[in-house]
Design a protein around this motif. Structure first.
Motif, short mmCIF file in Angstrom:
data_model
loop_
_atom_site.label_atom_id
_atom_site.label_comp_id
_atom_site.label_asym_id
_atom_site.label_seq_id
_atom_site.Cartn_x
_atom_site.Cartn_y
_atom_site.Cartn_z
N ALA A 82 0.84 -1.21 0.00
CA ALA A 82 0.00 0.00 0.00
C ALA A 82 0.87 1.25 0.00
O ALA A 82 0.61 2.20 -0.74
N SER A 86 1.14 4.17 -2.97
CA SER A 86 0.83 5.58 -2.75
C SER A 86 1.82 6.49 -3.48
O SER A 86 1.54 7.65 -3.71
N PHE A 92 -6.90 5.31 -14.95
CA PHE A 92 -7.51 4.16 -15.60
C PHE A 92 -8.27 4.55 -16.86
O PHE A 92 -8.71 5.69 -17.00
N PHE A 98 -14.42 7.87 -7.46
CA PHE A 98 -15.29 7.32 -6.42
C PHE A 98 -16.68 7.92 -6.57
O PHE A 98 -16.89 9.12 -6.35
N VAL A 114 -4.23 8.31 3.52
CA VAL A 114 -2.97 7.58 3.35
C VAL A 114 -1.78 8.39 3.85
O VAL A 114 -0.93 7.89 4.57
N GLU B 116 -10.07 -0.98 -7.14
CA GLU B 116 -8.74 -0.86 -7.75
C GLU B 116 -8.20 0.55 -7.61
O GLU B 116 -7.03 0.75 -7.28
N ALA B 117 -9.07 1.53 -7.85
CA ALA B 117 -8.64 2.93 -7.73
C ALA B 117 -8.24 3.23 -6.29
O ALA B 117 -7.26 3.94 -6.04
N ALA B 118 -8.98 2.68 -5.33
CA ALA B 118 -8.66 2.91 -3.93
C ALA B 118 -7.32 2.29 -3.58
O ALA B 118 -6.47 2.91 -2.93
N ARG B 119 -7.10 1.05 -4.04
CA ARG B 119 -5.82 0.39 -3.76
C ARG B 119 -4.67 1.12 -4.45
O ARG B 119 -3.58 1.25 -3.90
N ALA B 120 -4.93 1.61 -5.68
CA ALA B 120 -3.87 2.30 -6.41
C ALA B 120 -3.43 3.57 -5.68
O ALA B 120 -2.29 4.01 -5.81
N LEU B 121 -4.34 4.16 -4.90
CA LEU B 121 -3.98 5.36 -4.13
C LEU B 121 -3.15 5.01 -2.90
O LEU B 121 -2.57 5.88 -2.28
N GLY B 122 -3.13 3.73 -2.55
CA GLY B 122 -2.38 3.31 -1.36
C GLY B 122 -3.25 3.01 -0.16
O GLY B 122 -2.75 2.83 0.95
N LEU B 123 -4.57 2.98 -0.35
CA LEU B 123 -5.44 2.59 0.75
C LEU B 123 -5.32 1.09 0.99
O LEU B 123 -5.21 0.32 0.04
N GLY B 124 -5.34 0.69 2.25
CA GLY B 124 -5.27 -0.73 2.58
C GLY B 124 -6.62 -1.40 2.33
O GLY B 124 -7.60 -0.74 1.97
#
Lengths: 251, 215
Positions: A82, A86, A92, A98, A114, B116-124
């Motif tokens: 993770a 970051s 994409f 979101f 984050v 995927e977008a959330a993980r790509a930002l570095g969210l766990g």
């Protein structure tokens, strides 16, 4: 465009192999991307270019080989992965904003959750970035209220808000109406000019000519050719690349 | 009318027992159900397996059997619970399986690109789920979850067979004492349940419309 790259490697892939079942989607891929370099990956569909892009932040795992970013091997999972993600921005094909959050919240989520930034500081920076990509006045809307081109520019701002070391673009204009492609490409071109390290999977040859330091041509899971844009477009060496270019540049 | 006046205390106490049973089991089912759904979509295989085993076990066992297990089975392993606590555990654990399935279907309805977008930002994993996936899953989950909880409110009536003085348990006693008013007795108990379930259905409707605007 002359290279802003320093020559120091930032992203290194060596001996990367990946299979989807029986399909060998990445075959012995070696690729080194220097800091500040803009690499455009092109190739026919199914050539593995999107998969390659997605392995760099491990949205796709690899079966063999090694990928390092800034000297650190990609962690397999968990907090370390993770943390590494970051530092790698991703844009994409289908934007993936979101859907339940406002434009502003889309851009502040990463920095707040984050990076642990304060809300006010994150919002100030988010508004700057939204202004930079030309959608500052849309900050309080939700993604569904924006056009595709606007959404994709927000997605770029969202990635930039993390101050990434490298930005990955996975066919960023393929889902856009033709008249919206340029507004996104312009933002990307200005990023390239500012020295951002970028890996761009795209079919936009104009962008490749204009902004790339290097064009990587892929076919059937392999890197077939890797050269500066001028050489690639005027004097490709492989038959496969010649064939591909003749098909896309003739009309 | 005289019947209601004469038996108000009995009906009120029984109603409050049913209400308390519904609220406590509901909280247990919601918390446990969301945890189970999270486990079922987690990247850790043993957690997925455990949650799947739980859901399949409880979903495919009649609630009465679950009651027997909690109230007469637990003492076999030296864990004695009161009838009321046992009823909360039985209804809560049983309903949790259905809540988990509803929430999981909601999670699956959220486009994978969002996570995927959330993980790509570095969210766990937990952050992605909490910040991005669950809030969107919740929208599609409201109607089926409402049905689950309304069914649960009515399922608490099984506790009558296990010495909990809730609404249905008053039926034999009140019918015996007021044989001439049989329909009135039944009506009284039905109204008791409806005081709980009708507002629940209304709340679900309201909530559904509220979250729909967010789209």
């Amino acid at each position: 465009m002359t290279s802003a790259a320093t020559g120091e490697p930032l992203v290194e892939l060596s001996g990367v192999n990946k299979w989807f079942g029986d399909l060998h989607v990445l075959q012995d891929v070696d690729l080194t991307i220097a800091r500040g370099e803009v690499v455009v990956v092109i190739g026919p569909s199914g050539s593995g270019k999107s998969t390659l892009c997605r392995t760099i932040n491990r949205l796709e795992s690899i079966d063999q080989g090694r990928i390092t970013i800034d000297g650190t091997p990609l962690p397999e999972e968990g907090k370390a992965l993770a943390a590494l993600r970051s530092d790698v921005g991703m844009v994409f094909q289908s934007f993936n904003l979101f859907a339940h959050k406002t434009i502003l919240e889309n851009v502040t989520l990463g920095p707040v959750k984050v990076r642990g930034k304060g809300k006010a500081e994150a919002e100030k920076r988010a508004r700057e970035l939204l202004d930079r990509v030309g959608v500052g006045h849309q900050a309080d809307k939700v993604p569904a209220q924006l056009s595709g081109g606007q959404q994709q520019r927000v997605a770029i701002a969202r990635a930039l808000a993390m101050d990434p070391k490298v930005m990955l673009f996975d066919e960023p204009t393929s889902a856009l109406d033709p008249e919206m492609i340029n507004e996104v490409l312009e933002v990307m071109t200005s990023l390239a000019r500012d020295g951002m390290t970028m890996v761009v999977v795209t079919h936009e040859m104009g962008f490749a000519r204009r902004a790339a330091n290097r064009v990587v041509f892929m076919d059937a899971g392999r890197i077939v050719e890797s050269s500066d844009p001028e050489t690639f477009f005027t004097a490709p060496t492989s038959d496969r690349a010649k064939d591909f270019l003749s098909k896309i540049l003739n009309h | 009318m005289q019947f209601f006046i004469d038996n108000f205390d009995i009906l009120r106490d029984a109603f409050l027992q049913t209400l308390l049973l519904t609220v406590l089991s509901g909280v247990l089912a919601l918390v446990l159900g969301v945890v189970l759904a999270t486990m079922r979509v987690s990247p850790i295989p043993p957690l997925r397996g455990l949650a799947t085993f739980y859901v399949e076990t409880f979903r495919n066992t009649p609630l009465t059997v679950v009651f027997f297990f909690v109230i007469f089975g637990l003492p076999q392993i030296d864990t004695v619970v009161s009838f009321f606590t046992g009823a909360v555990i039985a209804v809560g654990m049983y309903t949790a399986a259905f809540v988990a399935e509803a929430v999981r279907s909601g999670i699956n309805s959220v486009s994978p690109g969002q996570a995927e977008a959330a993980r790509a930002l570095g969210l766990g994993f937990g952050q992605s789920l909490r910040e991005v996936v669950l809030p969107q899953a919740f929208r599609t989950v409201v109607p089926p979850l409402g049905s689950v909880f309304i069914a649960m409110a009515k399922n608490t009536s099984i506790a009558a067979g296990f010495s909990v003085s809730e609404l249905s348990s008053t039926l034999p006693r009140l019918v015996n004492a007021n044989a001439g008013d049989l329909l009135v007795v039944l009506l009284a108990v039905v109204i008791g349940y409806m005081i709980i379930t009708v507002p629940m259905a209304y709340a679900v409707n309201r909530l559904e419309r509220r979250v729909a605007i967010l789209r």
